[in-house]
Design a protein around this motif. Structure first.
Motif, PDB file in Angstrom:
ATOM      1  N   VAL A  65     -64.596  18.107  12.698  1.00 61.34           N
ATOM      2  CA  VAL A  65     -63.764  18.419  11.533  1.00 61.34           C
ATOM      3  C   VAL A  65     -62.286  18.385  11.906  1.00 61.34           C
ATOM      4  CG1 VAL A  65     -63.103  20.249   9.936  1.00 61.34           C
ATOM      5  CG2 VAL A  65     -65.506  19.737  10.284  1.00 61.34           C
ATOM      6  N   ILE A  66     -61.952  19.002  13.041  1.00 56.03           N
ATOM      7  CA  ILE A  66     -60.551  19.034  13.482  1.00 56.03           C
ATOM      8  C   ILE A  66     -60.032  17.631  13.779  1.00 56.03           C
ATOM      9  CG2 ILE A  66     -58.968  19.879  15.250  1.00 56.03           C
ATOM     10  CD1 ILE A  66     -59.954  22.045  13.369  1.00 56.03           C
ATOM     11  N   VAL A  67     -60.815  16.854  14.530  1.00 57.14           N
ATOM     12  CA  VAL A  67     -60.383  15.504  14.912  1.00 57.14           C
ATOM     13  C   VAL A  67     -60.254  14.601  13.683  1.00 57.14           C
ATOM     14  CG1 VAL A  67     -61.051  13.418  16.159  1.00 57.14           C
ATOM     15  CG2 VAL A  67     -61.323  15.651  17.237  1.00 57.14           C
ATOM     16  N   THR A  68     -61.260  14.659  12.800  1.00 55.39           N
ATOM     17  CA  THR A  68     -61.214  13.830  11.588  1.00 55.39           C
ATOM     18  C   THR A  68     -60.011  14.195  10.722  1.00 55.39           C
ATOM     19  OG1 THR A  68     -63.630  13.744  11.586  1.00 55.39           O
ATOM     20  CG2 THR A  68     -62.510  13.055   9.578  1.00 55.39           C
ATOM     21  N   ASN A  69     -59.751  15.475  10.597  1.00 57.20           N
ATOM     22  CA  ASN A  69     -58.603  15.905   9.791  1.00 57.20           C
ATOM     23  C   ASN A  69     -57.286  15.458  10.426  1.00 57.20           C
ATOM     24  OD1 ASN A  69     -57.705  17.776   7.462  1.00 57.20           O
ATOM     25  ND2 ASN A  69     -56.490  18.474   9.204  1.00 57.20           N
ATOM     26  N   LEU A  70     -57.213  15.493  11.764  1.00 55.26           N
ATOM     27  CA  LEU A  70     -55.999  15.042  12.442  1.00 55.26           C
ATOM     28  C   LEU A  70     -55.764  13.552  12.216  1.00 55.26           C
ATOM     29  CD1 LEU A  70     -56.189  16.968  15.849  1.00 55.26           C
ATOM     30  CD2 LEU A  70     -54.561  17.340  13.990  1.00 55.26           C
ATOM     31  N   VAL A  71     -56.848  12.767  12.260  1.00 52.37           N
ATOM     32  CA  VAL A  71     -56.732  11.326  12.018  1.00 52.37           C
ATOM     33  C   VAL A  71     -56.260  11.064  10.587  1.00 52.37           C
ATOM     34  CG1 VAL A  71     -58.015   9.165  11.832  1.00 52.37           C
ATOM     35  CG2 VAL A  71     -58.473  10.717  13.734  1.00 52.37           C
ATOM     36  N   VAL A  72     -56.861  11.768   9.630  1.00 51.92           N
ATOM     37  CA  VAL A  72     -56.461  11.613   8.228  1.00 51.92           C
ATOM     38  C   VAL A  72     -55.014  12.056   8.051  1.00 51.92           C
ATOM     39  CG1 VAL A  72     -56.860  12.418   5.875  1.00 51.92           C
ATOM     40  CG2 VAL A  72     -58.797  11.864   7.342  1.00 51.92           C
TER      41      VAL A  72
END
Length: 283
Positions: A266-273
């Motif tokens: 969740v953290i990584v995906t949100n950072l990419v977005v």
């Protein structure tokens, strides 16, 4: 609401010590021996668990992106239907969401049973050989994907449709006056207007990519050992480890890894977005 979160989300956190213990009922929660990372080492050396992890990730990958595509498509079709007919369609689309996997499993059994299943009856009628659906693993990826999408796409489509209803209608009128066709309106107005909710749903679903729908994979397959090659996921593996081996520490270790990996995703995906489009990030 605060009391609810304290009781059900924070008080159970003491259970996080279980993955690091060799839990014995006779010794109790605090009296059981510490084993450090032994439970996690066992997970890494377990070939059956590796199969469950691969199945979990691959199935969820299809469920997430296939589900989003179908849900958005259905929402776009609903948006073109008259308001009176939409209420009927919404009810029909949302209905599968409330049907238990146990009920779906009984319906599937009526269709796929070797001797009495409707599909095999039809095959025999046309001179074909009946299939042993609950004995051949290769049949089940398609069955599971179809069942999961059938059950979830309708409810997600209603959510996207609700987001579409908040779109400024003047944008569509202006596009039509400028000569835009349906596909151009969908590409440049409709999809961008619900992009935020699509991204939010994607991030939340990616956070559960290491969780398998227990009801789907356990009930629909009747927990047939012959199908584990393509139907075994982390949740069914944990259930068997707990029920057959009684190994609470091992089961807790799997759950702990699921939670940690889900949080990281969740953290990584949100950072990419957030890096690509700051306004579309979840936080």
């Amino acid at each position: 609401m605060i009391i609810y979160f304290i009781v059900f989300n924070y008080l159970p956190l003491y259970g996080l010590v279980l993955p690091f213990k060799d839990y014995k009922f006779s010794k109790g929660f605090f009296g059981s021996d510490w084993v450090g990372l032994d439970n996690f080492k066992f997970l890494l050396d377990n070939e059956q668990l590796n199969t469950a992890v691969i199945n979990t990730v691959l199935y969820n990958f299809v469920f997430i992106f296939g589900g989003i595509f179908l849900s958005v498509t259905i929402a776009l079709l609903l948006y073109e239907v008259s308001s009176r007919a939409v209420k009927v369609h919404q009810t029909l689309l949302y209905l599968p969401h409330y049907i238990s996997w146990v009920v779906v499993a009984f319906a599937a059994k009526a269709l796929l049973d070797m001797d009495y299943g409707l599909i095999n009856k039809i095959l025999v009628y046309f001179g074909a050989v009946p299939k042993q659906w609950y004995s051949v693993p290769e049949y089940w990826p398609g069955i599971l994907i179809f069942s999961a999408l059938w059950k979830s796409c309708g409810s997600d489509a209603v959510l996207y449709y609700a987001a579409l209803m908040g779109t400024d209608k003047s944008l569509f009128e202006a596009a039509k006056m400028d000569g835009a066709n349906k596909l151009q309106i969908i590409r440049y107005i409709t999809i961008p207007s619900i992009k935020g909710i699509i991204i939010m749903m994607t991030i939340l679903k990616i956070g559960k990519i290491f969780y398998g729908d227990f009801g789907l994979f356990y009930n629909l397959t009747l927990n047939s050992p012959l199908l584990y090659e393509t139907t075994d996921v982390l949740d069914t593996y944990v259930y068997r480890a707990l029920m057959t081996l009684g190994d609470v520490g091992l089961s807790s270790a799997v759950g702990f890894v699921q939670s940690v990996l889900g949080f990281i995703l969740v953290i990584v995906t949100n950072l990419v977005v957030r890096r690509l489009d700051k306004d579309s990030a979840l936080f």
